[in-house]
Motif scaffolding. Structure first.
Motif, mmCIF file in Angstrom:
data_model
loop_
_atom_site.group_PDB
_atom_site.id
_atom_site.type_symbol
_atom_site.label_atom_id
_atom_site.label_comp_id
_atom_site.label_asym_id
_atom_site.label_seq_id
_atom_site.Cartn_x
_atom_site.Cartn_y
_atom_site.Cartn_z
ATOM 1 N N VAL A 65 32.185 34.906 28.624
ATOM 2 C CA VAL A 65 33.432 36.130 28.522
ATOM 3 C C VAL A 65 33.356 36.784 30.167
ATOM 4 O O VAL A 65 34.079 36.997 30.399
ATOM 5 N N SER A 66 32.063 36.538 30.891
ATOM 6 C CA SER A 66 32.555 36.755 32.201
ATOM 7 C C SER A 66 34.079 36.050 33.379
ATOM 8 O O SER A 66 34.249 36.939 34.648
ATOM 9 N N GLU A 67 34.040 35.498 33.048
ATOM 10 C CA GLU A 67 35.364 34.458 33.555
ATOM 11 C C GLU A 67 36.751 34.694 32.569
ATOM 12 O O GLU A 67 37.582 34.563 33.482
ATOM 13 N N LEU A 68 36.745 35.646 31.701
ATOM 14 C CA LEU A 68 37.797 36.500 31.286
ATOM 15 C C LEU A 68 38.245 37.219 31.174
ATOM 16 O O LEU A 68 39.622 36.874 31.809
ATOM 17 N N ASP A 69 38.925 37.839 32.554
ATOM 18 C CA ASP A 69 39.353 38.617 33.336
ATOM 19 C C ASP A 69 39.939 38.159 34.516
ATOM 20 O O ASP A 69 40.730 38.596 34.609
ATOM 21 N N ILE A 70 39.035 36.404 34.683
ATOM 22 C CA ILE A 70 39.678 36.026 35.613
ATOM 23 C C ILE A 70 40.846 34.872 35.177
ATOM 24 O O ILE A 70 42.453 35.149 35.334
ATOM 25 N N GLU A 71 40.486 34.764 33.947
ATOM 26 C CA GLU A 71 42.294 33.870 33.196
ATOM 27 C C GLU A 71 42.867 34.606 33.060
ATOM 28 O O GLU A 71 43.873 34.605 32.847
ATOM 29 N N VAL A 72 42.651 36.230 32.456
ATOM 30 C CA VAL A 72 43.695 36.993 31.690
ATOM 31 C C VAL A 72 44.464 38.297 32.179
ATOM 32 O O VAL A 72 45.054 38.835 32.225
ATOM 33 N N HIS A 73 43.279 37.982 33.609
ATOM 34 C CA HIS A 73 44.117 39.612 34.559
ATOM 35 C C HIS A 73 45.124 39.388 34.631
ATOM 36 O O HIS A 73 46.167 38.182 35.346
ATOM 37 N N GLU A 74 45.943 40.556 34.706
ATOM 38 C CA GLU A 74 47.346 40.778 35.435
ATOM 39 C C GLU A 74 47.596 41.418 36.646
ATOM 40 O O GLU A 74 46.733 42.385 36.280
ATOM 41 N N ASP A 75 48.037 41.810 37.230
ATOM 42 C CA ASP A 75 48.247 42.770 38.582
ATOM 43 C C ASP A 75 49.415 43.283 37.748
ATOM 44 O O ASP A 75 50.171 43.498 36.939
ATOM 45 N N ALA A 76 48.733 45.541 38.260
ATOM 46 C CA ALA A 76 49.764 46.243 37.962
ATOM 47 C C ALA A 76 50.847 45.782 39.212
ATOM 48 O O ALA A 76 50.134 45.877 40.242
ATOM 49 N N PHE A 77 51.552 47.272 38.938
ATOM 50 C CA PHE A 77 52.361 46.767 39.460
ATOM 51 C C PHE A 77 53.416 46.269 40.805
ATOM 52 O O PHE A 77 53.145 46.409 41.913
ATOM 53 N N THR A 78 53.710 45.380 40.012
ATOM 54 C CA THR A 78 54.440 44.786 40.345
ATOM 55 C C THR A 78 56.266 44.459 40.682
ATOM 56 O O THR A 78 56.360 43.450 41.123
ATOM 57 N N TYR A 79 56.545 44.791 39.942
ATOM 58 C CA TYR A 79 58.006 44.847 39.872
ATOM 59 C C TYR A 79 58.725 45.397 41.132
ATOM 60 O O TYR A 79 59.377 44.608 41.462
ATOM 61 N N TRP A 80 58.282 46.073 42.345
ATOM 62 C CA TRP A 80 58.704 46.187 43.319
ATOM 63 C C TRP A 80 58.772 44.547 44.380
ATOM 64 O O TRP A 80 59.529 44.181 44.988
ATOM 65 N N ARG A 81 57.364 44.271 44.440
ATOM 66 C CA ARG A 81 56.989 43.170 44.637
ATOM 67 C C ARG A 81 57.730 42.291 44.145
ATOM 68 O O ARG A 81 58.302 41.249 45.195
ATOM 69 N N LYS A 82 58.268 41.498 43.440
ATOM 70 C CA LYS A 82 59.103 40.955 42.375
ATOM 71 C C LYS A 82 60.491 40.824 42.306
ATOM 72 O O LYS A 82 61.029 39.837 43.966
#
Length: 91
Positions: A65-82
């Motif tokens: 469970v403690s590793e879950l945020d690493i596995e499923v984390h999505e960065d926010a506000f990436t539209y402009w970087r992409k």
């Protein structure tokens, strides 16, 4: 919570106890006595083993469970970087 052993496993455990007595105690133990001994161990010692297993599973689950945020984390506000990486232009 009472620990119950399925009949097939119980039969194998009783046979194992009987064999242990024959090979290590130099005496025979009957089916009923071996079943009684098994019942004693399950009731007396079984909860210790059960609780240890539960604690180990809890520890493993907490690690997952403690590793879950690493596995499923999505960065926010990436539209402009992409868009910058692909050379795209806004409207």
């Amino acid at each position: 919570m009472a620990i119950e052993i399925p009949k097939d496993a119980r039969d194998q455990a009783i046979a194992s106890i009987q064999r242990y007595f024959e090979e290590n105690m130099d005496e025979r133990i009957g089916n009923i006595a071996a079943g009684g001994l098994l019942g004693f161990f399950v009731e007396e010692i079984g909860p210790v083993v059960y609780n240890q297993a539960v604690a180990e599973v809890q520890e493993r689950l907490q690690m997952r469970v403690s590793e879950l945020d690493i596995e499923v984390h999505e960065d926010a506000f990436t539209y402009w970087r992409k868009r910058e990486k692909t050379g795209g232009k806004g409207r």
